[in-house]
Design a protein around this motif. Structure first.
Motif, mmCIF file in Angstrom:
data_model
loop_
_atom_site.group_PDB
_atom_site.id
_atom_site.type_symbol
_atom_site.label_atom_id
_atom_site.label_comp_id
_atom_site.label_asym_id
_atom_site.label_seq_id
_atom_site.Cartn_x
_atom_site.Cartn_y
_atom_site.Cartn_z
ATOM 1 N N LYS A 11 73.736 30.708 -26.506
ATOM 2 C CA LYS A 11 73.087 31.920 -26.219
ATOM 3 C C LYS A 11 74.343 33.102 -26.207
ATOM 4 N N SER A 12 75.462 32.847 -26.629
ATOM 5 C CA SER A 12 76.375 33.768 -26.752
ATOM 6 C C SER A 12 76.185 34.941 -27.347
ATOM 7 N N VAL A 13 76.586 35.944 -26.619
ATOM 8 C CA VAL A 13 76.216 37.389 -27.419
ATOM 9 C C VAL A 13 77.563 38.159 -27.081
ATOM 10 N N GLN A 14 77.649 39.369 -28.060
ATOM 11 C CA GLN A 14 78.804 39.911 -28.096
ATOM 12 C C GLN A 14 78.502 41.181 -27.021
ATOM 13 N N ILE A 15 79.587 41.319 -26.269
ATOM 14 C CA ILE A 15 79.542 42.421 -25.054
ATOM 15 C C ILE A 15 79.848 43.387 -25.767
ATOM 16 N N LYS A 16 79.058 44.592 -25.499
ATOM 17 C CA LYS A 16 79.573 45.769 -26.107
ATOM 18 C C LYS A 16 79.644 47.094 -24.951
ATOM 19 N N LYS A 17 78.382 47.218 -24.140
ATOM 20 C CA LYS A 17 78.341 47.929 -23.217
ATOM 21 C C LYS A 17 78.369 47.580 -21.768
ATOM 22 N N ILE A 18 79.435 47.947 -21.164
ATOM 23 C CA ILE A 18 79.904 47.487 -19.735
ATOM 24 C C ILE A 18 79.690 48.469 -18.770
ATOM 25 N N LEU A 19 79.145 48.146 -17.821
ATOM 26 C CA LEU A 19 79.014 49.137 -16.341
ATOM 27 C C LEU A 19 79.931 48.525 -15.340
ATOM 28 N N VAL A 20 81.026 49.646 -14.935
ATOM 29 C CA VAL A 20 81.667 49.348 -13.921
ATOM 30 C C VAL A 20 81.044 50.165 -12.659
ATOM 31 N N ILE A 21 80.911 49.346 -11.641
ATOM 32 C CA ILE A 21 80.629 49.781 -10.417
ATOM 33 C C ILE A 21 81.670 50.160 -9.061
ATOM 34 N N ARG A 22 81.781 51.351 -9.050
ATOM 35 C CA ARG A 22 82.878 51.795 -8.002
ATOM 36 C C ARG A 22 82.250 53.106 -7.141
ATOM 37 N N LEU A 23 81.760 52.638 -6.064
ATOM 38 C CA LEU A 23 81.009 53.565 -5.151
ATOM 39 C C LEU A 23 81.872 54.233 -4.133
ATOM 40 N N TRP A 24 83.099 53.646 -3.685
ATOM 41 C CA TRP A 24 83.649 54.287 -2.462
ATOM 42 C C TRP A 24 85.288 54.378 -2.674
ATOM 43 N N SER A 86 77.656 44.114 -16.062
ATOM 44 C CA SER A 86 78.327 45.028 -14.996
ATOM 45 C C SER A 86 79.354 44.246 -14.229
ATOM 46 N N ILE A 87 80.363 45.042 -14.034
ATOM 47 C CA ILE A 87 81.529 44.451 -13.139
ATOM 48 C C ILE A 87 81.718 45.172 -11.990
ATOM 49 N N ASP A 88 81.125 44.483 -10.876
ATOM 50 C CA ASP A 88 81.215 45.152 -9.594
ATOM 51 C C ASP A 88 82.691 44.953 -8.789
ATOM 52 N N THR A 89 83.292 46.177 -8.521
ATOM 53 C CA THR A 89 84.733 46.325 -7.995
ATOM 54 C C THR A 89 84.377 46.359 -6.512
ATOM 55 N N GLU A 90 83.356 46.442 -5.854
ATOM 56 C CA GLU A 90 83.273 46.708 -4.575
ATOM 57 C C GLU A 90 83.573 45.194 -4.022
ATOM 58 N N PRO A 91 84.468 45.361 -2.984
ATOM 59 C CA PRO A 91 84.723 44.078 -2.365
ATOM 60 C C PRO A 91 83.974 43.289 -1.610
ATOM 61 N N TYR A 92 82.803 44.277 -0.718
ATOM 62 C CA TYR A 92 81.759 43.442 0.250
ATOM 63 C C TYR A 92 80.502 43.916 0.279
ATOM 64 N N MET A 93 80.469 45.026 -0.411
ATOM 65 C CA MET A 93 79.078 46.059 -0.428
ATOM 66 C C MET A 93 77.707 45.230 -1.130
ATOM 67 N N ASN A 94 76.688 45.076 -0.433
ATOM 68 C CA ASN A 94 75.632 44.254 -0.858
ATOM 69 C C ASN A 94 74.968 45.136 -1.975
ATOM 70 N N ILE A 95 74.887 46.483 -1.717
ATOM 71 C CA ILE A 95 74.082 47.416 -2.681
ATOM 72 C C ILE A 95 74.830 47.345 -3.860
ATOM 73 N N SER A 96 76.048 47.150 -4.173
ATOM 74 C CA SER A 96 76.711 47.222 -5.383
ATOM 75 C C SER A 96 76.334 46.097 -6.171
ATOM 76 N N SER A 97 75.994 44.993 -5.495
ATOM 77 C CA SER A 97 75.574 43.725 -6.230
ATOM 78 C C SER A 97 74.218 43.798 -6.909
#
Length: 343
Positions: A11-24, A86-97
């Motif tokens: 199932k390996s796929v090449q990763i091209k588009k990444i979303l970084v989540i940084r809200l605060w 997606s890469i969630d950089t928020e350390p504890y927020m549920n909404i970001s996950s």
């Protein structure tokens, strides 16, 4: 381009588009930039999901493909499952996950709290290392091991340079050494800063040494700065510029400083990113996590013997109310700060 090593081979796929989540937060948004730039340098296309609080940071760099504001519901709906990961950089927020799960096929985030069940790949949040390194550790699921040497400076142009030259000219500041001092903090844990009387003492001694002192901050911190100005007898070379500059203009101004003094808050990280010698003042939090990153920068922390310090843990959202009237910050002496400036 890397393959996600933990995916089953068939199932390996090449990763091209990444979303970084940084809200605060200004500071931690700045601390994510080394990680994001590393992704960009490796060949990924990076979009960033932001709020109005973090957006100005990402508008000030050129290696991000698109900035998506969470307030733009229509734009978000168009992005559902459009990202490889997606890469969630928020350390504890549920909404970001939740947002990461909604917008990407796979997601990366920090382990250790309930929301980590939504992540496909989990990295331990280590609160004994610097936050910028914790952000870079999120790349391990992409087979990238990276520890930055320094932060990424924000970009500004001729317009901002002209604005700062006009400001310095209006204030009649030319070749004199300029010290920037940020006295305020964000609304979480406002006891992170020194008392106004100690700031006034530090400023008075700097003015006696023929420095020019600029008090920085937002428009909401102007009156707080004025209370400190009123405690200084000879304030000829002391200027309160809180609220006068946007982020790009402030970034430009910082490059004119001989030194920048700040408690543990966003402008401290901005000063470190812009290359100014930065003195960070710590008590409720510890330098191991949030020191001004870079070899020339200094952290002053006198609360090692206090059982109540640290009382902040961003990974759990812990901001315990101070019951000691900021005792941990009182343990930083005026002499310590002045000695670091004059070295």
């Amino acid at each position: 381009m890397y393959l996600l090593s933990k995916l089953p081979k068939k199932k390996s796929v090449q990763i091209k588009k990444i979303l970084v989540i940084r809200l605060w937060t200004l500071g931690e948004s700045i601390l994510t930039l080394p990680m994001i730039k590393k992704l960009n340098d490796t060949g990924y296309e990076i979009d960033v999901l932001v709020t109005s609080r973090s957006k100005p940071v990402f508008e000030s760099v050129s290696f991000i493909n698109q900035i998506i504001d969470v307030s733009n519901v229509l734009d978000i709906l168009k992005k559902i499952q459009k990202y490889d990961i997606s890469i969630d950089t928020e350390p504890y927020m549920n909404i970001s996950s939740i947002m990461g799960k909604l917008l990407a096929n796979k997601s990366i985030g920090y382990s250790g709290i309930f929301r980590d069940k939504l992540y496909n790949f989990k990295i331990k949040y280590n609160d004994k290392i610097h936050a910028s390194v914790n952000f870079c550790n999120l790349l391990q699921s992409l087979n990238i091991n990276y520890v930055p040497d320094s932060l990424i400076p924000l970009e500004y142009g001729k317009k901002e340079e002209n604005k700062i030259m006009e400001l310095l000219d209006d204030l009649k500041i030319n070749s004199k050494k300029i010290i920037g001092i940020h006295c305020g903090t964000a609304e979480t844990a406002p006891w992170r800063t020194l008392k106004k009387e100690k700031f006034a003492e530090i400023i008075t001694k700097l003015l006696d040494k023929n420095y020019v002192v600029l008090l920085t901050g937002t428009s909401g911190e102007y009156l707080q700065n004025e209370k400190i100005v009123n405690l200084v007898d000879n304030s000829k070379n002391l200027h309160n510029i809180a609220g006068k500059l946007n982020l790009k203009e402030f970034s430009c101004l910082i490059t004119k400083f001989s030194c920048f003094i700040s408690p543990d808050t966003g402008p401290m990280h901005l000063a470190a990113a812009m290359g100014a010698k930065t003195i960070g003042l710590f008590g409720p939090n510890i330098p191991e996590r949030f020191a001004p990153y870079g070899h020339q920068n200094i952290s002053l922390y006198g609360a090692k013997t206090l059982e109540c310090s640290p009382c902040i843990n961003v990974h759990t959202g812990k901001f315990k109310e101070c019951t000691q009237n900021g005792k941990c910050m009182d343990l930083i002496s005026t002499e310590e700060i002045l000695n670091e400036i004059c070295e």
